[in-house]
Design a protein around this motif. Sequence first.
Motif, short mmCIF file in Angstrom:
data_model
loop_
_atom_site.label_atom_id
_atom_site.label_comp_id
_atom_site.label_asym_id
_atom_site.label_seq_id
_atom_site.Cartn_x
_atom_site.Cartn_y
_atom_site.Cartn_z
N MET A 1 49.20 2.50 12.14
CA MET A 1 48.44 2.12 10.94
C MET A 1 47.20 1.34 11.35
O MET A 1 47.26 0.45 12.20
N LEU A 2 46.08 1.67 10.74
CA LEU A 2 44.83 1.00 11.06
C LEU A 2 44.90 -0.47 10.66
O LEU A 2 45.32 -0.80 9.55
N ASP A 3 44.50 -1.35 11.56
CA ASP A 3 44.48 -2.79 11.29
C ASP A 3 43.09 -3.14 10.75
O ASP A 3 42.16 -3.40 11.51
N PHE A 4 42.96 -3.13 9.41
CA PHE A 4 41.66 -3.38 8.80
C PHE A 4 41.15 -4.78 9.10
O PHE A 4 39.95 -4.99 9.29
N GLU A 5 42.06 -5.75 9.14
CA GLU A 5 41.63 -7.12 9.41
C GLU A 5 41.08 -7.25 10.82
O GLU A 5 40.05 -7.90 11.05
#
Length: 291
Positions: free
Chosen positions: A1-5
């Motif tokens: 899952m992409l870590d947006f933070e």
Amino acid sequence: MLDFEKEWEFIQQTRPKPTDAQGWNKRSARYDNKDAKNAYAEEFIKKAGILPGESVFDMGCGTGTIDVLLAKQGHSVLAADFSDGMLEKLSENARMHDVHIDAIKMSWEDNWSHFGLADNMVDVAIASRSMAVPRLDEALDKLTRIARRHCCITMTTGTAPYVDARILSAIGVPVSPTKDYLYAFGILAQKGFEPRVDYLYSTRKDTFDSHEEALCDFSRMIDRCGTPLSPEEAALAKDRLSRWLAEHIVENPDAGKPDKKGLPEGILCLDVLRVISWACITWDTQEQNAY
């Protein structure tokens, strides 16, 4: 899952530091709070989803243009900003329009509970064009916790508002789009919220009293375009900008009239208005099914 933070924090390291409180104190002197119509503020309120009679918290309130309109509509408003100068202008604005707005000096990074803020203390929390923060997930959490029902923020959809991609493209300077709102949308979605995105637009009329003043102002776009340039490349770009401005600066038919900040417009302006696009993100705060 992409870590947006994580991606957000990385991109913040590549950008110029946001204007600090002292810088905003200086900027506040440019506002004189004359009763000028503000189309952006009115459109923001329409899209914010605030119901009649609801209480509102505004983080990064600036001079309080949105807050005055809300107070006039009968809302109880608590506003916060980290700039003394902006809060002074907010106080002047409230007195001028004969409305009451509670205000506190506080930053995104502060512990909000130390200022009397508590979970679910207002119906709606908003942050208009004030999300230039080092920790986006933390800022979104703070807004979400304080609001019983709903939140609304606006963020950039392309380049930063001080950068005009059309002008930079015309002078051959590559632009790195930011699309900050995508990070906020991703963080909120991963927390289990169902953020909704709409768009609003603000026009910007830049006026000047000389070609040199215009060149100095617009040259900052080159310095902050997000694309690394050598000193030689930047100098050549500024030469091209000077020639572009010579073709696109005209006499301002509204010279001397109050601008959006209430200050007299300069004698020169661009031949077209600049248009800035904003993403308006709203979400309801009660349902949170993180996965």
